[in-house]
Design a protein around this motif. Structure first.
Motif, mmCIF file in Angstrom:
data_model
loop_
_atom_site.group_PDB
_atom_site.id
_atom_site.type_symbol
_atom_site.label_atom_id
_atom_site.label_comp_id
_atom_site.label_asym_id
_atom_site.label_seq_id
_atom_site.Cartn_x
_atom_site.Cartn_y
_atom_site.Cartn_z
ATOM 1 N N VAL A 206 0.835 -1.207 0.000
ATOM 2 C CA VAL A 206 0.000 0.000 0.000
ATOM 3 C C VAL A 206 0.865 1.250 0.000
ATOM 4 C CG1 VAL A 206 -1.635 1.357 1.365
ATOM 5 C CG2 VAL A 206 -1.991 -1.098 1.074
ATOM 6 N N CYS A 207 1.876 1.289 0.875
ATOM 7 C CA CYS A 207 2.743 2.462 0.975
ATOM 8 C C CYS A 207 3.471 2.729 -0.345
ATOM 9 C CB CYS A 207 3.752 2.275 2.101
ATOM 10 S SG CYS A 207 3.018 2.294 3.763
ATOM 11 N N ARG A 208 3.954 1.681 -0.979
ATOM 12 C CA ARG A 208 4.673 1.856 -2.236
ATOM 13 C C ARG A 208 3.749 2.332 -3.339
ATOM 14 N NH1 ARG A 208 7.710 -3.859 -1.029
ATOM 15 N NH2 ARG A 208 9.376 -3.001 0.287
ATOM 16 N N ALA A 209 2.546 1.760 -3.408
ATOM 17 C CA ALA A 209 1.598 2.157 -4.448
ATOM 18 C C ALA A 209 1.149 3.602 -4.264
ATOM 19 C CB ALA A 209 0.396 1.216 -4.432
ATOM 20 N N LEU A 210 0.827 3.987 -3.013
ATOM 21 C CA LEU A 210 0.361 5.357 -2.766
ATOM 22 C C LEU A 210 1.480 6.378 -2.948
ATOM 23 C CD1 LEU A 210 -2.032 4.928 0.298
ATOM 24 C CD2 LEU A 210 -2.636 5.397 -2.077
ATOM 25 N N GLN A 211 2.687 6.032 -2.555
ATOM 26 C CA GLN A 211 3.791 6.976 -2.711
ATOM 27 C C GLN A 211 4.011 7.313 -4.183
ATOM 28 O OE1 GLN A 211 7.302 6.497 -0.249
ATOM 29 N NE2 GLN A 211 8.625 6.825 -2.023
ATOM 30 N N GLU A 212 4.010 6.294 -5.024
ATOM 31 C CA GLU A 212 4.177 6.537 -6.465
ATOM 32 C C GLU A 212 3.001 7.323 -7.027
ATOM 33 O OE1 GLU A 212 4.724 3.917 -10.588
ATOM 34 O OE2 GLU A 212 4.878 2.958 -8.611
ATOM 35 N N TRP A 213 1.806 7.009 -6.539
ATOM 36 C CA TRP A 213 0.592 7.697 -7.007
ATOM 37 C C TRP A 213 0.580 9.155 -6.571
ATOM 38 C CZ3 TRP A 213 -4.412 8.907 -4.607
ATOM 39 C CH2 TRP A 213 -5.438 9.106 -5.533
ATOM 40 N N PHE A 214 0.971 9.432 -5.328
ATOM 41 C CA PHE A 214 1.023 10.805 -4.831
ATOM 42 C C PHE A 214 2.068 11.640 -5.580
ATOM 43 C CE2 PHE A 214 -0.589 9.402 -0.383
ATOM 44 C CZ PHE A 214 -1.894 9.547 -0.807
ATOM 45 N N GLU A 215 3.216 11.028 -5.861
ATOM 46 C CA GLU A 215 4.302 11.764 -6.487
ATOM 47 C C GLU A 215 3.942 12.281 -7.875
ATOM 48 O OE1 GLU A 215 7.531 9.044 -6.422
ATOM 49 O OE2 GLU A 215 8.160 9.537 -4.366
ATOM 50 N N ALA A 216 2.996 11.588 -8.531
ATOM 51 C CA ALA A 216 2.633 11.965 -9.898
ATOM 52 C C ALA A 216 1.681 13.146 -9.967
ATOM 53 C CB ALA A 216 2.022 10.763 -10.620
ATOM 54 N N ASP A 217 1.019 13.506 -8.869
ATOM 55 C CA ASP A 217 0.027 14.580 -8.885
ATOM 56 C C ASP A 217 -0.147 15.118 -7.468
ATOM 57 O OD1 ASP A 217 -2.170 16.268 -9.089
ATOM 58 O OD2 ASP A 217 -3.245 14.967 -10.480
ATOM 59 N N ASP A 218 0.070 16.401 -7.287
ATOM 60 C CA ASP A 218 -0.024 17.012 -5.957
ATOM 61 C C ASP A 218 -1.452 17.074 -5.424
ATOM 62 O OD1 ASP A 218 2.682 17.366 -5.945
ATOM 63 O OD2 ASP A 218 2.618 19.451 -6.627
ATOM 64 N N LEU A 219 -2.456 16.867 -6.295
ATOM 65 C CA LEU A 219 -3.852 16.973 -5.862
ATOM 66 C C LEU A 219 -4.435 15.631 -5.433
ATOM 67 C CD1 LEU A 219 -5.254 19.434 -8.576
ATOM 68 C CD2 LEU A 219 -4.469 19.959 -6.264
ATOM 69 N N ARG A 220 -3.681 14.568 -5.559
ATOM 70 C CA ARG A 220 -4.207 13.249 -5.238
ATOM 71 C C ARG A 220 -4.260 13.017 -3.730
ATOM 72 N NH1 ARG A 220 -1.174 9.655 -9.977
ATOM 73 N NH2 ARG A 220 -2.656 10.212 -11.645
ATOM 74 N N ARG A 221 -5.320 12.324 -3.292
ATOM 75 C CA ARG A 221 -5.502 12.050 -1.865
ATOM 76 C C ARG A 221 -6.332 10.779 -1.706
ATOM 77 N NH1 ARG A 221 -9.457 15.514 -3.438
ATOM 78 N NH2 ARG A 221 -11.478 15.468 -2.356
ATOM 79 N N ILE A 222 -6.326 10.234 -0.487
ATOM 80 C CA ILE A 222 -7.096 9.025 -0.194
ATOM 81 C C ILE A 222 -7.801 9.192 1.144
ATOM 82 C CG2 ILE A 222 -5.133 7.856 0.908
ATOM 83 C CD1 ILE A 222 -6.242 5.217 -0.212
ATOM 84 N N THR A 223 -9.019 8.690 1.235
ATOM 85 C CA THR A 223 -9.806 8.764 2.463
ATOM 86 C C THR A 223 -10.327 7.384 2.812
ATOM 87 O OG1 THR A 223 -10.529 11.017 1.899
ATOM 88 C CG2 THR A 223 -11.761 9.852 3.615
ATOM 89 N N PHE A 224 -10.111 6.979 4.055
ATOM 90 C CA PHE A 224 -10.653 5.720 4.567
ATOM 91 C C PHE A 224 -11.901 6.036 5.384
ATOM 92 C CE2 PHE A 224 -6.123 4.988 3.933
ATOM 93 C CZ PHE A 224 -6.117 3.782 3.250
ATOM 94 N N ILE A 225 -13.017 5.413 5.035
ATOM 95 C CA ILE A 225 -14.302 5.739 5.653
ATOM 96 C C ILE A 225 -14.846 4.526 6.393
ATOM 97 C CG2 ILE A 225 -16.674 6.475 5.205
ATOM 98 C CD1 ILE A 225 -14.968 7.413 2.422
ATOM 99 N N TYR A 226 -15.221 4.732 7.651
ATOM 100 C CA TYR A 226 -15.744 3.642 8.471
ATOM 101 C C TYR A 226 -17.211 3.370 8.145
ATOM 102 C CZ TYR A 226 -17.615 1.149 12.463
ATOM 103 O OH TYR A 226 -18.271 0.241 13.260
ATOM 104 N N VAL A 227 -17.507 2.096 7.914
ATOM 105 C CA VAL A 227 -18.873 1.650 7.665
ATOM 106 C C VAL A 227 -19.195 0.526 8.649
ATOM 107 C CG1 VAL A 227 -20.491 0.665 6.003
ATOM 108 C CG2 VAL A 227 -18.666 2.187 5.204
ATOM 109 N N PRO A 228 -20.158 0.692 9.537
ATOM 110 C CA PRO A 228 -20.520 -0.406 10.438
ATOM 111 C C PRO A 228 -20.957 -1.625 9.634
ATOM 112 C CG PRO A 228 -21.508 1.657 11.162
ATOM 113 C CD PRO A 228 -20.945 1.911 9.804
ATOM 114 N N SER A 229 -20.376 -2.757 9.954
ATOM 115 C CA SER A 229 -20.672 -3.973 9.190
ATOM 116 C C SER A 229 -22.150 -4.345 9.276
ATOM 117 C CB SER A 229 -19.800 -5.122 9.702
ATOM 118 O OG SER A 229 -20.070 -6.309 9.012
ATOM 119 N N ALA A 230 -22.767 -4.088 10.415
ATOM 120 C CA ALA A 230 -24.163 -4.486 10.616
ATOM 121 C C ALA A 230 -25.129 -3.732 9.713
ATOM 122 C CB ALA A 230 -24.551 -4.272 12.083
#
Length: 376
Positions: free
Chosen positions: A296-320
């Protein structure tokens, strides 16, 4: 008895002198093997000699010293008669300390710093599991069976160096939308995904891991990728005999690696019911599932380096909730049932079924591209 030193206490100190000779300590130790005939003889002889020690009323300093000398002499004579000098081995050096053990453990881990080329599949080695796997080498399942671990680690991964870690360099592009106990989560998620689907530069990823209650089946992980309302990719595969957080981490890792490959994407939104695994996904340090985190770290680092506007958000969803795309990922991951092979006589017919199930849910691994429409 030093009466002048008892001060306000009602106890009187007893002092003695110990001679420290010039002889250096030897590398071996004098021992009596537990449960041996020598131990039985030692106990018998020491009881005999102690009974023979004359015990008079120790009213004076000299009397106490004489009694102490007699007891010490009895123990020393019997000990020398029955003990033997142990021979040090490479694992019992007299200079070996806890620090040596710690350093040697790090060295062993450095020898096994190998990661599978595909973190979604188990890394099996034929070497000594204590050299190539987790330091403890084994784990217990819920039925108290012992299993050898086959996970490899990178204790000195470049991505884990302070200052080079993903959270050190791109903290402003990593976001965690955590659980709010006071919030009605379903309406909030509905509004959130509606806005995301309207954004042509946002890719949605639903992830889930499943650990069946029955020990006959392996854990599974699944990831589904969307843009707007259109499904782009989906994959489901076995994660082996792992814990639920590791199955979730596996799914997140797969989702991120699929999402960063999508064209015209500046924002990745990962919907998960395990925020702990989401945090571990961007932690390159030593922990269970480190291989997935490093990918994950390697993939995101390469992805971030290519564009300063790129970002990722992790969102919690209750399984129930079984909510929207995350509910679909949950249904998808629980459909895959792959048994755990035990005996060679049982493995062959199950193996054929497992291969068929794997091809059905992960056709890309065999060179096929599964189109969500069912064509191809």
């Amino acid at each position: 008895m030093e009466h002048d030193l008892h001060c306000l206490s009602d106890h009187v100190p007893i002092c003695t002198d110990l001679d420290i000779g010039p002889e250096l300590p030897r590398s071996g130790q004098w021992t009596i093997k537990p449960g041996s005939e020598a131990e039985k003889s030692f106990i018998s002889d020491i009881l005999r000699d102690l009974v023979a020690v004359p015990v008079a009323a120790p009213a004076t300093k000299e009397g106490i010293e004489a009694l102490a000398d007699a007891i010490a002499t009895a123990f020393l004579d019997v000990w020398l008669a029955h003990s033997t000098e142990s021979k040090p081995t490479k694992r019992s050096k007299s200079w070996w300390t806890d620090k040596c053990s710690e350093t040697f453990g790090v060295y062993q881990l450095s020898r096994s710093s190998r990661i599978c080329s595909n973190p979604a599949l188990p890394c099996i080695t034929s070497e000594n599991p204590f050299e190539s796997c987790w330091p403890w080498g084994r784990y217990f399942d819920r039925y108290e069976r012992v299993h050898t671990l086959t996970e490899s680690f990178e204790p000195f991964a470049p991505e884990a160096r302070p200052g080079d870690r993903l959270l050190d360099r791109y903290a402003d592009r990593l976001h965690f939308n955590k659980r709010d106990p006071t919030q009605d989560r379903r309406p909030y998620l509905d509004e959130l995904i509606a806005r995301a689907r309207a954004d042509p530069l946002t890719v949605l990823a639903a992830t889930d891991g499943s650990v069946p209650q029955s020990n006959q089946y392996q854990a599974t992980s699944a990831a589904i990728i969307y843009k707007g309302h259109r499904e782009l990719k989906r994959t489901c595969y076995v994660s082996g005999r792992v814990t639920a957080p590791d199955a979730e981490l596996n799914a997140i890792s797969c989702a991120v690696r699929l999402a960063v490959k999508q064209a015209n994407c500046q924002h990745i939104m990962v919907f998960t019911d395990s925020m702990g695994s989401a945090h571990r996904a961007v932690d390159p340090g030593m922990h269970s599932g480190q291989a997935f985190s490093l990918s994950v770290c390697r993939a995101l680092q390469e992805w971030f380096e290519a564009d300063d506007l790129r970002r990722i958000t992790f969102i919690y969803v209750p399984s129930a909730l079984r909510w929207d795309i995350h509910g679909e990922a949950h249904k998808y991951v629980t459909e895959l049932k792959v048994r755990v092979g035990r005996r060679k006589t049982d493995n062959y017919p199950r193996f054929l079924g497992d291969i068929a199930a794997f091809m059905k849910y992960n056709p890309m691994a065999f060179g096929f591209n599964r189109d969500p429409s069912g064509v191809g």
